[in-house]
Design an enzyme around this catalytic site. Sequence first.
Site, PDB file in Angstrom:
ATOM      1  N   ARG A 108       0.833  -0.939  -0.056  1.00 56.59           N
ATOM      2  CA  ARG A 108       0.072   0.015   0.018  1.00 56.59           C
ATOM      3  C   ARG A 108       0.859   1.057   0.016  1.00 56.59           C
ATOM      4  O   ARG A 108       1.754   1.377   1.004  1.00 56.59           O
ATOM      5  CB  ARG A 108      -0.851   0.008   1.359  1.00 56.59           C
ATOM      6  CG  ARG A 108      -2.068   1.004   1.435  1.00 56.59           C
ATOM      7  CD  ARG A 108      -2.983   0.541   2.643  1.00 56.59           C
ATOM      8  NE  ARG A 108      -2.228   1.204   3.841  1.00 56.59           N
ATOM      9  CZ  ARG A 108      -2.927   1.323   4.751  1.00 56.59           C
ATOM     10  NH1 ARG A 108      -4.398   1.296   4.820  1.00 56.59           N
ATOM     11  NH2 ARG A 108      -2.668   1.788   6.038  1.00 56.59           N
ATOM     12  N   THR A 112      -0.759   7.632  -0.864  1.00 52.19           N
ATOM     13  CA  THR A 112      -1.925   7.643  -1.714  1.00 52.19           C
ATOM     14  C   THR A 112      -2.929   6.565  -1.046  1.00 52.19           C
ATOM     15  O   THR A 112      -3.916   6.545  -1.263  1.00 52.19           O
ATOM     16  CB  THR A 112      -1.673   7.308  -3.030  1.00 52.19           C
ATOM     17  OG1 THR A 112      -1.241   5.831  -3.297  1.00 52.19           O
ATOM     18  CG2 THR A 112      -0.937   8.414  -3.866  1.00 52.19           C
ATOM     19  N   ASP A 204       1.123  -2.029  12.329  1.00 60.74           N
ATOM     20  CA  ASP A 204       1.391  -2.583  11.068  1.00 60.74           C
ATOM     21  C   ASP A 204       2.069  -4.014  11.180  1.00 60.74           C
ATOM     22  O   ASP A 204       2.913  -4.241  11.673  1.00 60.74           O
ATOM     23  CB  ASP A 204       2.768  -1.748  10.501  1.00 60.74           C
ATOM     24  CG  ASP A 204       3.048  -2.177   9.032  1.00 60.74           C
ATOM     25  OD1 ASP A 204       3.063  -1.049   8.281  1.00 60.74           O
ATOM     26  OD2 ASP A 204       3.254  -3.239   8.602  1.00 60.74           O
ATOM     27  N   ASP A 207       5.380  -5.030   9.536  1.00 58.14           N
ATOM     28  CA  ASP A 207       6.301  -4.781  10.394  1.00 58.14           C
ATOM     29  C   ASP A 207       6.663  -5.353  11.626  1.00 58.14           C
ATOM     30  O   ASP A 207       7.732  -5.952  12.024  1.00 58.14           O
ATOM     31  CB  ASP A 207       6.309  -3.451  10.591  1.00 58.14           C
ATOM     32  CG  ASP A 207       6.821  -2.303   9.459  1.00 58.14           C
ATOM     33  OD1 ASP A 207       7.360  -2.785   8.380  1.00 58.14           O
ATOM     34  OD2 ASP A 207       6.488  -1.399   9.398  1.00 58.14           O
TER      35      ASP A 207
HETATM   36  O1  PRP Z   1      -6.976  -2.285   3.112  1.00 59.19           O
HETATM   37  P1  PRP Z   1      -5.633  -1.643   2.763  1.00 59.19           P
HETATM   38  O2  PRP Z   1      -5.918   0.009   3.032  1.00 59.19           O
HETATM   39  O3  PRP Z   1      -5.082  -1.701   1.388  1.00 59.19           O
HETATM   40  O4  PRP Z   1      -4.649  -2.020   3.847  1.00 59.19           O
HETATM   41  C1  PRP Z   1      -4.336  -3.351   3.985  1.00 59.19           C
HETATM   42  C2  PRP Z   1      -2.797  -3.745   3.514  1.00 59.19           C
HETATM   43  O5  PRP Z   1      -1.922  -3.069   4.171  1.00 59.19           O
HETATM   44  C3  PRP Z   1      -0.962  -4.040   4.603  1.00 59.19           C
HETATM   45  O6  PRP Z   1      -0.170  -4.304   3.859  1.00 59.19           O
HETATM   46  P2  PRP Z   1       1.265  -3.329   3.488  1.00 59.19           P
HETATM   47  O7  PRP Z   1       1.139  -2.492   2.341  1.00 59.19           O
HETATM   48  O8  PRP Z   1       1.717  -2.809   4.731  1.00 59.19           O
HETATM   49  O9  PRP Z   1       2.383  -4.244   2.839  1.00 59.19           O
HETATM   50  P3  PRP Z   1       3.209  -5.277   3.818  1.00 59.19           P
HETATM   51  O10 PRP Z   1       2.484  -6.520   4.120  1.00 59.19           O
HETATM   52  O11 PRP Z   1       4.319  -5.525   2.862  1.00 59.19           O
HETATM   53  O12 PRP Z   1       3.934  -4.783   4.869  1.00 59.19           O
HETATM   54  C4  PRP Z   1      -1.868  -5.210   4.741  1.00 59.19           C
HETATM   55  O13 PRP Z   1      -0.831  -6.358   5.267  1.00 59.19           O
HETATM   56  C5  PRP Z   1      -2.672  -5.101   3.693  1.00 59.19           C
HETATM   57  O14 PRP Z   1      -2.260  -5.744   2.736  1.00 59.19           O
HETATM   58  O1  URA Z   2      -3.828  -1.005  10.620  1.00 61.94           O
HETATM   59  C1  URA Z   2      -3.240  -1.417   9.733  1.00 61.94           C
HETATM   60  C2  URA Z   2      -3.680  -0.904   8.372  1.00 61.94           C
HETATM   61  C3  URA Z   2      -2.852  -1.460   7.162  1.00 61.94           C
HETATM   62  N1  URA Z   2      -1.857  -2.349   7.416  1.00 61.94           N
HETATM   63  C4  URA Z   2      -1.557  -2.798   8.509  1.00 61.94           C
HETATM   64  O2  URA Z   2      -0.569  -3.373   8.555  1.00 61.94           O
HETATM   65  N2  URA Z   2      -2.090  -2.441   9.661  1.00 61.94           N
HETATM   66 MG    MG Z   3       3.047  -3.445   6.120  1.00 62.21          MG
END
Ligand code: PRP
Ligand code: URA
Ligand code: MG
Length: 213
Positions: A108, A112, A204, A207
């Site tokens: 994400r 944006t 997160d 993370d």
């Molecule tokens: O519903 P949304 O608003 O799209 O957000 C949710 C997304 O955000 C996080 O991923 P992230 O972008 O942090 O990627 P990562 O798993 O690589 O940390 C989570 O694991 C989802 O995939």
């Molecule tokens: O709260 C949140 C939202 C998006 N992605 C995450 O990992 N946590």
């Molecule tokens: Mg993430």
Amino acid sequence: MSGAHPNLTVVDHPLIRHKLSYLRARTTPKKEFKELVDEIAMLMAFEATRDLPTEEVEITTPIETTTAHRIRGKKLVLVPILRAGLGMVDGVLSLMPGARVGHVGLYRDEDTLQPVEYYFKIPPGAADRDFLLLDPMLATGGSASAAVDGLKRRGATSIRFLCLVAAPEGVERMRRDHPDVPVLAAALDRGLDENGYIMPGLGDAGDRLFGTR
Ligand SMILES: O=P(O)(O)OC[C@H]1O[C@H](OP(=O)(O)OP(=O)(O)O)[C@H](O)[C@@H]1O
Ligand SMILES: O=c1cc[nH]c(=O)[nH]1
Ligand SMILES: [Mg+2]
């Protein structure tokens, strides 16, 4: 089904609630966080597969021949959304070791909040399979919706989305974009903060799973 969200099932069980309380706590260390993600995913998979069809088979026990039941039909594919969805795979596989595993790479954009795709690999024959899409977090719903778009473009027709913590915004986005895709969550939270994080959420997930912050 859950009240205002006809596409949502909250898998509400004392064991899941108990484990979620540790998962959410900011003091929970990385190793324990990963174990909890797996355990909750496994418990939820039990519910997510409740209506898989079974068929009768004849087996012979050490005592006699009898009729038993085995899961029939389409082959199950787990599809974690990278990265955080990876944390759920082992837990679900411990219940269904024969399931195949596809991967969808999405992150994400922090400004944006739009999903950016960087990888997509699923087994052939998508039309004949049941997909279980995995991601701990359903926030705006942009990532889950884009992942379902990608699966449908490749022919998938049977898709369920399994997450740990959902925001109402994401559930509504999924209902609008993909009303045919059931959403299962361990908890439905209050909403999103100004950065798109789920409140109260767990922070997160990627993370915390991989120690990248
Ligand atoms: O519903 P949304 O608003 O799209 O957000 C949710 C997304 O955000 C996080 O991923 P992230 O972008 O942090 O990627 P990562 O798993 O690589 O940390 C989570 O694991 C989802 O995939
Ligand atoms: O709260 C949140 C939202 C998006 N992605 C995450 O990992 N946590
Ligand atoms: Mg993430």
